[in-house]
Design an enzyme around this catalytic site. Structure first.
Site, PDB file in Angstrom:
ATOM      1  N   LYS A  82       0.853  -1.188   0.000  1.00 35.19           N
ATOM      2  CA  LYS A  82       0.000   0.000   0.000  1.00 35.19           C
ATOM      3  C   LYS A  82       0.886   1.233   0.000  1.00 35.19           C
ATOM      4  CE  LYS A  82      -4.544   0.810   0.243  1.00 35.19           C
ATOM      5  NZ  LYS A  82      -5.600   0.035  -0.409  1.00 35.19           N
ATOM      6  N   GLY A 180     -20.989   6.470   4.895  1.00 33.81           N
ATOM      7  CA  GLY A 180     -20.000   6.823   3.889  1.00 33.81           C
ATOM      8  C   GLY A 180     -20.571   6.653   2.494  1.00 33.81           C
ATOM      9  N   GLY A 182     -19.119   7.707  -0.591  1.00 40.79           N
ATOM     10  CA  GLY A 182     -18.166   7.947  -1.663  1.00 40.79           C
ATOM     11  C   GLY A 182     -18.511   7.075  -2.856  1.00 40.79           C
ATOM     12  N   ASN A 183     -17.537   6.839  -3.723  1.00 39.05           N
ATOM     13  CA  ASN A 183     -17.808   6.036  -4.918  1.00 39.05           C
ATOM     14  C   ASN A 183     -18.352   4.662  -4.586  1.00 39.05           C
ATOM     15  OD1 ASN A 183     -16.911   8.107  -6.546  1.00 39.05           O
ATOM     16  ND2 ASN A 183     -14.848   7.287  -6.799  1.00 39.05           N
ATOM     17  N   VAL A 184     -17.761   4.009  -3.585  1.00 44.07           N
ATOM     18  CA  VAL A 184     -18.208   2.668  -3.222  1.00 44.07           C
ATOM     19  C   VAL A 184     -19.535   2.721  -2.470  1.00 44.07           C
ATOM     20  CG1 VAL A 184     -17.688   0.604  -1.869  1.00 44.07           C
ATOM     21  CG2 VAL A 184     -15.879   1.737  -3.169  1.00 44.07           C
TER      22      VAL A 184
END
Length: 351
Positions: A82, A180, A182-184
């Site tokens: 990562k 959350g 976001g995109n996901v």
């Protein structure tokens, strides 16, 4: 020794940790390679305004270890790595910065392959890809944003958890608290809504909340209260460490299944959840859809989708093994991953 060294609490025998700097581009990055027994380390790059280097290092160390286990459980021939870039993606991002990061990745000679994570976009990956071939999620590698596949895997994982706990994967009438957007998280909410689930949504971005409320007839709550909502499933899709000694007694759902990385603040939190009768879908198992898409970028769409949907079956096996053994699902998942890593040692003649 300095806590940023080998005695850092998140250091777990990492093979290589690189601090990269490019003064001209303003780049400060940490690349952590945890384990390459299964193959070169594959894992995304996160851009975040960390308050100090030690917090950035902590994130890189934790996330890279998670990638080792994620890739192993997903059956991928890749190790875990990562990268983090210490910068604010809203104001510090530039093509020069992305290319400078790409050069740092390239200097590792393929030991680490990067991809998109929090704070980066497909356009950023293109810029990184102009400086290194050791990148996924670009036009050259056929697939861009991996987040839809992450969302699909989480959706299948939620179905698997419902099937294990209630005997049916049917989402109609089930309530899911999605923390959350976001995109996901937003894509996951769409999957859940289309399947008939009732949604409770939260995010620090009020615009994202407003969009979800309008699109999915959802109810909104403060993100700090998302885990307390009375629901069938709590889906944490923001940052990690949200499942901890403070929040566990406040949980309002019998299932935790979301896309956030490193959801457990401490390894012992997995055991605490099991003792309370809360079914936990280990984060690095359920959120592996994105890395599967990056790793298998050259297969047909239907083959990739089938691979991602297989996350549900993997979780089913973990849930059943945990039930039979009377163990925490997090512990079972770790053991299965370690079994594959040990098998790689045996195959390579390592002990």
């Amino acid at each position: 020794m300095n806590p940023s060294g080998f005695d850092h609490p998140e250091f777990d025998g990492h093979e290589k940790v690189v601090f990269g700097h490019d003064a001209g581009a303003g780049l400060y990055t940490v690349i952590a390679i945890h384990d390459t027994r299964l193959g070169p380390a594959l894992g995304g790059c996160r851009m975040w305004p960390y308050p100090n280097t030690d917090e950035a290092l902590t994130d890189a160390l934790r996330l890279s270890r998670g990638m080792t286990y994620k890739n192993a459980l997903a059956g991928l021939d890749y190790g875990g790595g990562k990268a983090v870039i210490i910068a604010d993606p809203k104001k510090d991002k530039s093509a020069d910065l992305m290319q400078a990061f790409g050069r740092k990745v390239d200097a590792l000679g393929g030991l680490y392959i990067t991809g998109e994570d929090v704070g980066l976009t497909p356009a950023d990956m293109e810029a990184i890809g102009s400086a290194t071939e050791h990148v996924r999620g670009t036009s050259k590698t056929h697939r861009g944003d991996p987040s839809p596949y992450t969302a699909l895997g989480v959706y299948c994982g939620i179905q698997s958890a419902l099937g294990h706990l209630y005997g049916s994967p049917d989402l109609r009438g089930r309530t899911v608290s999605v923390q959350g957007l976001g995109n996901v998280g937003f894509t996951l909410a769409r999957f859940l809504h289309d399947a008939g689930a009732k949604l409770v949504v939260s995010d620090i971005n009020s615009n994202a909340v407003d969009r979800a409320v309008a699109a999915f007839s959802a109810r909104s709550v403060d993100t700090r209260d998302a885990h307390t909502v009375e629901a069938d499933v709590f889906a944490p899709c923001a940052l990690g460490a949200g499942i901890n000694s403070t929040t566990i007694p406040q949980l309002g759902a019998p299932i935790i299944a979301g896309s956030a990385n490193n959801q457990l603040a401490e390894p012992s939190d997995g055991k605490t959840l099991a003792e309370r009768g809360i079914l936990y879908a280990p984060d690095y198992v359920i959120n592996a859809g994105g890395v599967i898409a990056l790793a298998r970028h050259d297969v047909e769409d239907d083959v990739l989708e089938a691979d991602v949907r297989g996350i549900g079956e993997t979780l089913k096996q973990i849930f059943e093994r945990a039930k039979v053994k009377g163990e925490a699902t997090a512990s079972v998942a770790d053991r299965i991953a370690e079994e594959r890593l040990s098998a790689a040692d045996n195959k390579n003649g390592r002990t």
